[in-house]
Scaffold this active site. Structure first.
Site, short mmCIF file in Angstrom:
data_model
loop_
_atom_site.label_atom_id
_atom_site.label_comp_id
_atom_site.label_asym_id
_atom_site.label_seq_id
_atom_site.Cartn_x
_atom_site.Cartn_y
_atom_site.Cartn_z
N ASP A 157 -30.96 40.10 28.42
CA ASP A 157 -29.77 40.20 29.26
C ASP A 157 -29.35 41.67 29.37
O ASP A 157 -30.21 42.56 29.36
CB ASP A 157 -28.66 39.32 28.67
CG ASP A 157 -27.72 38.75 29.73
OD1 ASP A 157 -27.04 39.55 30.38
OD2 ASP A 157 -27.67 37.52 29.89
N HIS B 160 -21.95 40.63 30.57
CA HIS B 160 -22.77 39.44 30.78
C HIS B 160 -23.59 39.08 29.54
O HIS B 160 -23.63 37.92 29.10
CB HIS B 160 -23.68 39.71 31.98
CG HIS B 160 -24.38 38.52 32.54
ND1 HIS B 160 -25.58 38.07 32.04
CD2 HIS B 160 -24.06 37.70 33.58
CE1 HIS B 160 -25.96 37.01 32.76
NE2 HIS B 160 -25.06 36.78 33.68
N SER C 124 -25.70 31.29 34.63
CA SER C 124 -25.89 32.23 33.53
C SER C 124 -25.15 31.76 32.29
O SER C 124 -25.55 32.08 31.18
CB SER C 124 -25.32 33.60 33.90
OG SER C 124 -26.21 34.30 34.72
#
Ligand code: NAG
Ligand code: NAG
Ligand code: NAG
Length: 766
Positions: free
Chosen positions: A139, A212, A542
């Site tokens: 990520d 994220h 996600s």
């Protein structure tokens, strides 16, 4: 498609700027990164080792070309900068399987443990072996100071771990601990495409400047943090699904995206390091498996017993919008939970409407102010979505503006309204978003509303002479029903590459999820947002992917010997697709019941998944047979498997025979030479079940909802007298012709009185 990552706008801007630089750099202009797949069995005896051989293959076409990475676990080969001519020449050399241009991938969260029933049964989910399981997350890196990485409850790092904590200017040896046991970053492919990393803009280290990666990692396996919330919203204990599992971060996503040479390099290392589960909340455009970096690398991981869980994509609700559909990958779609963040809209005509918001600043006064629709106060053609500079200040000042969803980031629209002098926003869904309410930490008072409510409010604005409104926010609401519902954005089937394999595999929570965040940017990710939060609430597949990754870790801990296919089977056959009242899970995009093309086998039910009774297992050889059934050539198969394998002449391979826990039956509406409809088509699938419970007798039931197909299962009873015993059955589908585009669904269940081993069946006529 709306992008669920709020940073995309900055991202796109950067892309433009940096592309301009690259264009100016004429000498580099022609070069691109290519992934070179080598056939190691053809290595000449004169070569000392494969690295030397790789190097000499490159030297044959270019003196100056530089190698970025060499790979041995995920593929045999390397990545290098080449001109297209050099790439073409290289592909013609002996020993080269293929030379593929690199592609860019994009990134596609405390209620979920409770919603998933994990708190009821703590004993089963917190076994001693749990802390032996390691989840690798590819990520944007991690923010190691997040309290979710607290390691006080954990013993020493698992002895087999070979990973590292890579030190950089902003990342230290002390950044890793017994929870975050490894962190690496991979940027060579990215830097070749974008130039050297600008450390004023992003950390050249595993540190997460985006949020994220911290969010996905802590969702999968964050430690429990008491008193977590975003501005008081979603307050409670935040924890990952497998809160005693270990985490290793592999940073592959940068401001400009995630590049396949870097993804390959990260998976190469993750396999060597010794992860058990890989979690990838990113995706590219779908292509054949032998061209798909994530599919190829996942195959290598799967063959080493590593389960790879990937996000299905945020391309919904369009049909066929899935990514990451290889059958050895666990493909995860997104649903809602029973939690909402309400906002309240009152109109001048006395009508009141509910909405959703995570706004936490100064509230609007309760007096009514003028209300306008952005499309009426802008001078650009898509002014309705409130893009930067599109609103005319004289027409917006002091007013609440209705902005449509789409095109730019949701919180960005609020800034556009504020910059034009507006004081509040109503964010209205357009048709494709249906009634889905995604909450954001807006910078101005905002209420998000569904398409129906948006329509009523707009009609009021269009018909009233002096329309007015006010917007207020509320406190977190729990117990919202129905839940889950399918998120509109969640990518949908049918499987665009192999329609005979149903995808997505399952859904997990992916809407308004609270989890850890970076200290580098605020909750909206916008440059203008100077707030700092430890936890943030965001949405996307996600977010659902790491839920599945963490749950897979729970199953791995309980059953360390299970293959990735067995773990996925357990998650799938115990998933549910109806509410307690028997009605089908709803689709937020339509308000109607959803189908297996939306949710696969259904919504995960982790406690049942720990004891599935039977599993549909699959070995690497089964996947190779699947590739043979796709008629892949020997070299295509070798790119994926690194093995010499010839599909057997005369053997009948069938895609439908892959031992998958769900069924998808595409039916050609064949018409005879005269155009008349043909006789019924008969399709036969074979499956094998492995007993992972006690001796038991299972009986099959089939729903038979589809009138146009007769379904016959043989045998109808399977008697398992010992653990790990395998029994096969066949399903014969006798299908009649239906208009092209027709879809229909059924369920097949094996039951022993204790377990229900359920599989969806999806029929589609074309
Ligand atoms: C505002 O926009 C709507 C939808 O585009 C349109 O129907 C309406 O006529 C516009 N009203 C004014 C006053 O321009
Ligand atoms: C409207 O259009 C004019 C001319 O195209 C442009 O200069 C201006 O910036 C636009 N926006 C506003 C808010 O007036
Ligand atoms: C593979 O080739 C066989 C024989 O030509 C054909 O019947 C089959 O439909 C092909 N399968 C696929 C998936 O294209």
């Amino acid at each position: 498609m709306e992008i669920y990552r709020f940073r995309h706008l900055t991202l796109v801007t950067l892309l433009f700027l940096r592309h301009a630089c690259v264009d100016a750099d004429k000498t580099n202009r022609q070069q691109k990164t290519y992934i070179v797949h080598m056939d190691k069995s053809l290595m000449p005896e004169s070569s000392n080792d494969h690295l030397q051989w790789y190097d000499s293959s490159l030297k044959l076409v270019s003196d100056s070309a530089s190698m970025l990475y060499t790979y041995n676990n995920v593929i045999h080969g390397y990545s290098a900068r080449l001109t297209s001519e050099e790439a073409r020449l290289l592909e013609e050399q002996p020993g080269i399987l293929s030379v593929q241009e690199e592609v860019r991938y994009e990134l596609h969260t405390t209620r979920s443990p409770e919603f998933l029933g994990l708190l009821k049964d703590a004993a089963v989910t917190e076994s001693n072996t749990m802390s032996e399981v390691i989840i690798g997350v590819l990520d944007t890196g991690v923010w190691p100071e997040s309290s979710s990485f607290d390691d006080r409850e954990l013993g020493p790092v698992p002895s087999g771990w070979k990973g590292e904590c890579e030190v950089g200017k902003t990342f230290y040896k002390s950044s890793c601990n017994r929870k975050l046991i490894g962190a690496r970053s991979f940027s060579q492919g990215y830097e070749e495409a974008f130039g050297p990393i600008d450390e004023t803009a992003e950390s050249n280290s595993p540190r997460d400047d985006d949020g994220h990666g911290t969010h996905t990692a802590t969702t999968a396996a964050g430690s429990a943090v008491v008193g977590a919330s975003l501005f008081g919203y979603a307050a409670g204990t935040a924890r990952g699904m497998a809160r005693h599992a270990r985490l290793a971060a592999y940073k592959v996503c940068w401001l400009g995206g995630c590049f396949s040479s870097d993804i390959l390099a990260a998976m190469e290392k993750a396999i060597e390091d010794g992860v058990n589960i890989l979690s990838l909340s990113l995706g590219g455009s779908v292509t054949d498996y032998f061209r798909d970096t994530v599919a190829i690398a996942s195959f290598a991981a799967t063959s080493r017993g590593i389960l790879v869980s990937c996000s299905a994509g945020n391309g919904g609700p369009s049909p066929g919008s899935l990514s990451n559909v290889a059958p050895w990958i666990t493909t995860v779609g997104a649903g809602t939970m029973d939690r909402q963040f309400p906002a309240y809209i009152s109109l001048g005509n006395g009508k009141k409407f509910p909405g959703s918001s995570l706004y936490s600043g100064k509230p609007l006064s309760s007096s009514f102010v003028p209300l306008v629709f952005a499309g009426n106060v802008s001078n650009t053609s898509n002014g309705n979505v409130c893009t930067t500079g599109s609103l005319i200040p004289e027409k917006v000042k002091g007013k609440i503006v209705i902005c449509d969803r789409g095109l730019n980031a949701r919180a960005q629209k609020g800034l556009v309204v504020r910059d034009a002098g507006g004081i509040g926003m109503i964010l209205a869904n357009t048709e494709s978003y249906g009634e889905e309410l995604v909450a954001d930490a807006h910078l101005i008072p905002t209420a998000a509303v569904g398409q129906a409510t948006g329509g009523i409010i707009k009609k009021y604005v269009f018909t009233e002479t002096n329309p007015t409104a006010t917007v207020a926010t509320g406190s977190t609401q729990l117990g919202v029903q129905p839940s889950p519902v399918i998120a509109s954005f969640s990518s949908r089937g049918p499987n665009p590459i192999t329609p005979d394999v149903l995808k997505p595999d399952l859904i997990a929570p992916g809407v308004n999820i609270l989890a850890g965040w970076t200290g580098k940017v605020g909750p909206t990710g916008l440059q203008e947002d100077s707030r700092h939060v430890d936890f943030n609430i965001v949405s996307g597949t996600s977010m659902s992917c790491p839920h599945a990754s963490g749950l897979a870790a729970l199953i791995k801990a309980a059953h360390p010997e299970w293959s990735p296919a067995a773990i996925r089977s357990a998650l799938m056959t115990t998933a549910y697709s109806t509410y307690k009242n028997g009605q089908g899970i709803q689709d937020l995009a339509t308000g109607l019941p959803s189908t297996p093309f939306d949710y696969g086998a259904g919504h995960v039910d982790p406690i049942s998944a720990l004891d599935p009774g039977l599993v549909y297992d699959a070995t690497i050889d089964n996947y190779i047979d699947f590739l043979c059934a796709l008629n892949y050539s020997a070299s295509m198969i070798k790119i994926i498997t690194k093995q010499d394998y010839s599909c057997k002449d005369g053997k009948e391979y069938s895609v439908g025979d892959l031992n998958y826990p769900s069924f998808s039956v595409p039916i050609q509406t064949a018409s005879g030479p005269g155009g008349g409809s043909s006789a019924p088509t008969v399709v036969k699938y074979t499956r094998t079940l492995t007993n992972v419970g006690n001796p038991a007798t299972y009986k099959v039931t089939v729903s038979q909802e589809t009138k146009a197909v007769k379904i016959l299962v043989e045998p109808e009873v399977l008697i398992f007298s010992k653990p790990n015993e395998k029994k096969s059955f066949t399903v014969t589908f006798t299908t009649s012709s239906m208009p092209s585009g027709t879809t229909s669904f059924d369920y097949l269940k094996w039951m022993d009185g204790k377990h229900t081993v359920g599989s969806p069946i999806a029929f589609s006529w074309s």
